[in-house]
Design an enzyme around this catalytic site. Structure first.
Site, PDB file in Angstrom:
ATOM      1  N   CYS A   1      -0.944  33.441  31.480  1.00 44.97           N
ATOM      2  CA  CYS A   1      -0.311  33.297  29.840  1.00 44.97           C
ATOM      3  C   CYS A   1       1.036  33.554  29.766  1.00 44.97           C
ATOM      4  O   CYS A   1       1.527  33.812  28.801  1.00 44.97           O
ATOM      5  CB  CYS A   1      -1.025  34.195  29.175  1.00 44.97           C
ATOM      6  SG  CYS A   1      -2.950  34.164  29.045  1.00 44.97           S
ATOM      7  N   ALA A   2       1.693  33.058  30.942  1.00 48.44           N
ATOM      8  CA  ALA A   2       3.166  33.396  30.777  1.00 48.44           C
ATOM      9  C   ALA A   2       3.806  32.053  31.237  1.00 48.44           C
ATOM     10  O   ALA A   2       4.578  32.424  32.498  1.00 48.44           O
ATOM     11  CB  ALA A   2       3.848  34.621  31.315  1.00 48.44           C
TER      12      ALA A   2
END
Ligand SMILES: Cc1ncc(COP(=O)(O)O)c(C=O)c1O
Length: 380
Positions: free
Chosen positions: A338-339
């Site tokens: 998620c980054a």
């Protein structure tokens, strides 16, 4: 046999007291705080108050009314960003942020807030001097993560906080990877807003989190509605924390979070930190002797939290994760975590990395088994 090495996603297992607290609250209290003047309602209110005090004590917040319970760090970050920023404001963040902060900021950007994305170096670090160069009169907020969920890089939050405060700019810290694992002192670090999940280093259940809101900072609520008290009018109560907390809270979850924090306070954050550091050192050393491994993140162990990301040349991260799980029962996270911006920063986009994140209950033997399994996979 199964070995869990994804504590950066959610800590597992939890201390027994956490399971018991959730179960007991569901069975014996039942109702939410302020939702009844009878014994059970009052007991729920006392329990949530104790949890607020525990959070407040852990982060050095002084006044527990400034702790707002949320359902996740993501909700806490959305509350801070949307509650504070208005068109024309300027925000400074970094290229290492999780989507839970980057996406609300990007949305704010589309609504007229200007965002400066400070470029982190190849190890994921920001130099506090970078901040001084981009501050402007209209800067309203500096927002960044204490510890990266991709590289484990710990940012110099106290230095950054001092610079922001000196310039009259508010400082929001995403403590998703540090709360419970690294010392946090909102006063000493000049932090104005601090968002954290309850289900990672704080050892509580999923569906819990909080936002610390410094004295004198007024946020627009993300949602409004029933707060359990002040029921006579249609206006949202202005008193904290009700102002920012509407709807029946996750009382069993908050009870579990309280038990998790009590476990941490009894054990000591310093002890947890040194234990996790020992596991991380063992992983780093072991990976160093496996052919083809590239390790990401800081070389200095003092600048790394409990997260290690790596790639193996010739192997897709997802294949390694799949084989570790299927053949050895070992859970690690693979991909972008998620980054995506962080992976662009360290050069691992779009495949991502294999991420190993030990927790307080991870043993040295767990790490040995993981390293042997990885060795076997890459030797095939
Ligand atoms: C750095 C960081 N920020 C925010 C979050 C979001 O936390 P939550 O899932 O509790 O919303 C995470 C979770 O992975 C994270 O690692």
């Amino acid at each position: 046999m199964s070995i869990y090495l994804d504590n950066a996603a959610t800590s597992f297992p939890k201390p027994d007291t956490v399971y018991r607290a959730v179960d007991q609250t569901l069975r014996e209290i039942g109702v939410g705080p302020g939702r009844g003047g009878y014994r059970r309602g009052l007991e729920a209110g006392r329990l949530v108050f104790r949890a607020r005090e525990a959070v407040s004590g852990l982060i050095g917040a002084g006044n527990s009314e400034r702790i707002v319970f949320t359902h996740s760090a993501t909700e806490a970050l959305n509350l801070a960003v949307n509650g504070l920023l208005r068109p024309g404001d300027h925000v400074i963040t970094t290229t290492m942020e999780h989507n839970s902060l980057a996406r609300p900021l990007h949305l704010a950007e589309q609504r007229g807030v200007e965002v400066t994305w400070l470029q982190a170096d190849g190890r994921g670090a920001i130099d506090s001097r970078q901040l001084s160069e981009v501050l402007r009169p209209e800067s309203r907020l500096v927002a960044l993560s204490h510890c990266s969920n991709v590289t484990g890089t710990i940012q110099p939050v106290a230095e950054i906080g001092a610079i922001a405060r000196g310039a009259g700019v508010l400082f929001l810290v995403d403590a998703a990877q540090s709360a419970g694992s690294l010392p946090i002192d909102v006063e000493g670090m000049s932090i104005d807003l601090l968002a954290a999940p309850g289900h990672k280093g704080l050892l509580g259940p999923q569906g819990t989190g909080f936002l610390y809101v410094g004295a004198g900072i007024e946020l627009t609520p993300l949602i409004v509605g029933g707060t359990g008290g002040h029921s006579s009018g249609l206006d949202q109560p202005v008193a904290m924390p009700e102002h920012l907390e509407s709807g029946t809270p996750n009382t069993p979850g908050i009870a579990g979070l309280l038990a998790g924090i009590e476990f941490i306070l009894n054990t000591g954050v310093a002890t947890i930190r040194s234990t996790e550091q020992a596991r991380v050192a063992q992983i780093v050393e072991g990976l160093g002797s496996i052919p083809g491994v590239t390790l990401y993140g800081p070389a200095d162990p003092e600048r790394r939290g409990s997260v290690v990301s790596f790639t193996v040349s010739g192997f897709d991260p997802s294949r390694i994760g799949f084989q570790l799980d299927q053949d050895y029962g070992i859970s690690v996270r693979v991909g972008l975590h998620c980054a995506p911006l962080a992976h662009q920063t360290i050069g691992t986009y779009p495949e991502g990395t294999v991420r190993v994140s030990p927790g307080w209950l991870t043993t040295s033997r767990d790490i040995d088994v993981f390293l042997q399994a990885l060795h076997a996979i890459v030797s095939q």
